[in-house]
Design an enzyme around this catalytic site. Structure first.
Site, short mmCIF file in Angstrom:
data_model
loop_
_atom_site.label_atom_id
_atom_site.label_comp_id
_atom_site.label_asym_id
_atom_site.label_seq_id
_atom_site.Cartn_x
_atom_site.Cartn_y
_atom_site.Cartn_z
N HIS A 124 0.86 -1.24 -0.05
CA HIS A 124 -0.07 -0.05 -0.04
C HIS A 124 0.80 0.98 -0.04
O HIS A 124 1.90 1.19 0.52
CB HIS A 124 -0.93 -0.16 1.38
CG HIS A 124 -1.83 0.93 1.36
ND1 HIS A 124 -1.57 2.22 1.88
CD2 HIS A 124 -3.08 1.12 1.16
CE1 HIS A 124 -2.68 3.02 2.02
NE2 HIS A 124 -3.78 2.28 1.48
N ASP A 201 2.93 -4.45 7.93
CA ASP A 201 1.87 -3.81 7.73
C ASP A 201 0.68 -4.55 8.14
O ASP A 201 0.30 -5.57 7.23
CB ASP A 201 1.96 -3.23 6.47
CG ASP A 201 0.60 -2.66 6.05
OD1 ASP A 201 0.45 -1.71 5.05
OD2 ASP A 201 -0.64 -2.55 7.05
N GLN A 204 -4.68 -5.10 7.11
CA GLN A 204 -5.56 -6.12 6.54
C GLN A 204 -5.76 -7.39 7.35
O GLN A 204 -6.38 -8.10 6.88
CB GLN A 204 -5.56 -6.30 5.16
CG GLN A 204 -5.75 -4.85 4.28
CD GLN A 204 -7.19 -4.39 4.29
OE1 GLN A 204 -8.04 -5.13 4.45
NE2 GLN A 204 -7.36 -2.96 3.93
N LYS A 227 -10.24 -0.65 10.71
CA LYS A 227 -10.52 -1.84 10.05
C LYS A 227 -10.71 -3.18 10.76
O LYS A 227 -11.01 -4.18 10.32
CB LYS A 227 -9.21 -2.23 9.15
CG LYS A 227 -8.80 -0.99 8.25
CD LYS A 227 -7.68 -1.37 7.23
CE LYS A 227 -7.15 -0.12 6.52
NZ LYS A 227 -8.00 0.15 5.54
N CYS A 365 -4.80 2.18 -3.81
CA CYS A 365 -3.39 2.82 -3.23
C CYS A 365 -2.27 1.77 -3.40
O CYS A 365 -1.44 1.72 -2.54
CB CYS A 365 -3.52 3.18 -1.85
SG CYS A 365 -4.71 4.48 -1.27
C1 LIG Z 1 -2.55 -2.66 3.49
C2 LIG Z 1 -2.85 -1.48 3.93
N1 LIG Z 1 -1.86 -0.60 4.73
C3 LIG Z 1 -2.10 0.59 4.97
C4 LIG Z 1 -3.16 1.16 5.09
C5 LIG Z 1 -3.46 2.59 5.61
O1 LIG Z 1 -4.36 2.46 6.37
P1 LIG Z 1 -4.93 3.86 7.01
O2 LIG Z 1 -5.69 4.56 5.89
O3 LIG Z 1 -5.87 3.40 8.07
O4 LIG Z 1 -3.55 4.58 7.59
C6 LIG Z 1 -4.35 0.46 4.45
C7 LIG Z 1 -5.65 1.23 4.29
N2 LIG Z 1 -6.60 0.36 3.21
C8 LIG Z 1 -7.10 1.03 2.25
C9 LIG Z 1 -7.85 2.40 2.48
O5 LIG Z 1 -8.91 2.44 1.65
N3 LIG Z 1 -9.09 0.96 0.88
C10 LIG Z 1 -7.87 0.39 1.28
O6 LIG Z 1 -7.83 -0.84 0.89
C11 LIG Z 1 -4.17 -0.92 3.78
O7 LIG Z 1 -5.00 -1.69 3.29
#
Ligand SMILES: Cc1ncc(COP(=O)(O)O)c(CN[C@@H]2CONC2=O)c1O
Length: 407
Positions: A124, A201, A204, A227, A365
């Site tokens: 991400h 990380d 998820q 989440k 992202c």
């Molecule tokens: C694997 C992963 N890492 C980091 C983040 C960042 O988390 P925060 O936004 O809470 O700091 C997300 C957010 N997931 C995104 C947010 O919207 N859709 C997604 O899949 C993520 O899925």
């Protein structure tokens, strides 16, 4: 424990009981953020109606009560990830904030010119950009673990990337775009064999999988409350005590100091050294109710229910002419990414919304991953413990109608 009653679980989520475009809402955007049970909502209300005060140091009853509630969540998080010490649990604003904290402090203290940081293609952006910024600032080198066509990490290539120059590996436990669960325990062992530290990380994975930081032996773990059925604006950084002790503070201000003089300022002990300013007290307090909700069902049942939903969705949707699954690893959390041939993901998402079905479309992202896979983006349906087979059948029926237009 006996199988949970999904209808009863759903009744704890008032937001699910609504229509969108004249149809019952089917919320399949859980990888972006989960919905919140009434226990979390009433914990917020209860806190502001009866207990609010600023925390720590306060010399009055409400301050003591608010502090106890705040620190109670810290203890619950410690147990949830099985950290050795409660001081190894730092509250942040979210996964992004947690990763930036490590890049800015561990990075500053331990990563110099010529050192190497390893991340993966499927990361991400919040686990890519902080490391790019750090490497630009220090002239360290960023190395990328490749992924295979079905969205799994190339572990052979990972082993070859590791060297005595590797200071840190930062890899996602479960991919938000593909659902792939990476073999992080093995990857952590390999990193440690080369004297490198490992950040997981966990954004998820914590909602779906048992994560025991002592069993994994990870050096850092980053995740977000939103989440995990909890409020937005609250995250956690877990770090091994000896590392957090050796890292300089992230932000200066109140709470993180022991004594301030113009000649010199000394810093507070863990975890407060990394918690400058008034924190998001109410949401941290309410986070405890989200963790209790998860524990009330148990990760075992959560995993079982969600894998049944994922299997049902994949089985039905794979029958659709033009349905192309993206990310077909054998080990996955409940994320189904796909494209519909001859259609743009965004159009598919809009048409699903017209039927009350909420999915996310685009690059999620993870633009480098989409480039690697040769995709503009995908449609992503992500399932949680309150989704049902009937909702997935509606997704299937809508996709049949949508795909027919161009296949
Ligand atoms: C694997 C992963 N890492 C980091 C983040 C960042 O988390 P925060 O936004 O809470 O700091 C997300 C957010 N997931 C995104 C947010 O919207 N859709 C997604 O899949 C993520 O899925």
């Amino acid at each position: 424990s006996k199988e949970p009653d999904v209808a009863k679980i759903r009744s704890r989520f008032p937001v699910l009981d609504q229509e969108v475009n004249g149809k019952p809402l089917a919320y399949f955007d859980n990888a972006a953020s989960t919905q919140k049970p009434v226990e979390v909502i009433s914990a917020l209300k209860e806190y502001y109606e009866h207990h609010h005060s600023n925390i720590h140091r306060g010399a009055h009853t409400l301050a003591a009560r608010a502090t106890d509630l705040f620190e109670r969540t810290r203890s619950s998080v410690r147990a949830f990830i099985n950290a050795r010490d409660v001081e190894e649990v730092i509250f942040t604003k979210g996964t992004t904030d947690s990763i930036n904290l490590v890049a800015a402090t561990f990075g500053k203290a331990f990563i110099q010119q010529g050192d190497e940081v390893i991340i993966s293609t499927m990361e991400h952006h919040s686990n890519i950009v902080p490391w790019q910024m750090l490497c630009e600032a220090t002239n360290a080198v960023l190395k990328i673990i490749p992924v295979t066509e079905n969205g799994e990490l190339d572990l052979q290539a990972y082993e070859e990337l590791l060297s005595e120059k590797t200071r840190l590996v930062a890899v996602v436990h479960a991919s938000n775009a593909l659902g792939t669960i990476n073999p992080i325990k093995k990857m952590i062992q390999l990193a440690h064999q080369h004297g490198a530290r490992f950040l997981v990380d966990g954004a998820q994975s914590l909602a779906h999988l048992e994560v025991d930081v002592q069993e994994l032996d990870c050096d850092f773990l980053a995740f977000s409350a939103h989440k995990l059925y909890g409020p937005t604006g609250v995250g956690v950084l877990y770090g091994k005590r000896e590392l957090l002790e050796a890292m300089p503070p992230y932000q200066g201000g109140g709470e993180m100091i022991r004594e301030v003089t113009f000649a010199k300022t000394t810093y507070n002990d863990l975890p407060y050294k990394f918690e400058a300013g008034t924190p998001n007290i109410a949401d941290v307090v309410a986070f405890d109710a989200a963790l209790s909700f998860i524990q009330s069902i148990g990760k075992k049942w959560i995993q079982r229910l969600e894998s049944q939903l994922l299997a049902h969705a994949m089985e039905r949707c794979s029958e659709i002419k033009g349905f192309v699954p993206v990310g077909t690893a054998k080990d996955k959390v409940s994320v189904m990414s796909f494209t519909i041939r001859n259609m743009h993901p965004f159009d598919v998402g809009m048409m699903l919304d017209a039927s009350g079905i909420a999915v996310r479309t685009g690059h999620h992202c993870t633009q480098p991953l989409m480039d690697r896979l040769g995709l503009e983006g995908t449609v992503r349906a992500s399932f949680a413990v309150y989704n049902t087979v009937e909702e997935i059948d509606r997704l299937y029926e809508s996709l049949v109608r949508i795909a027919k237009r161009k296949n």
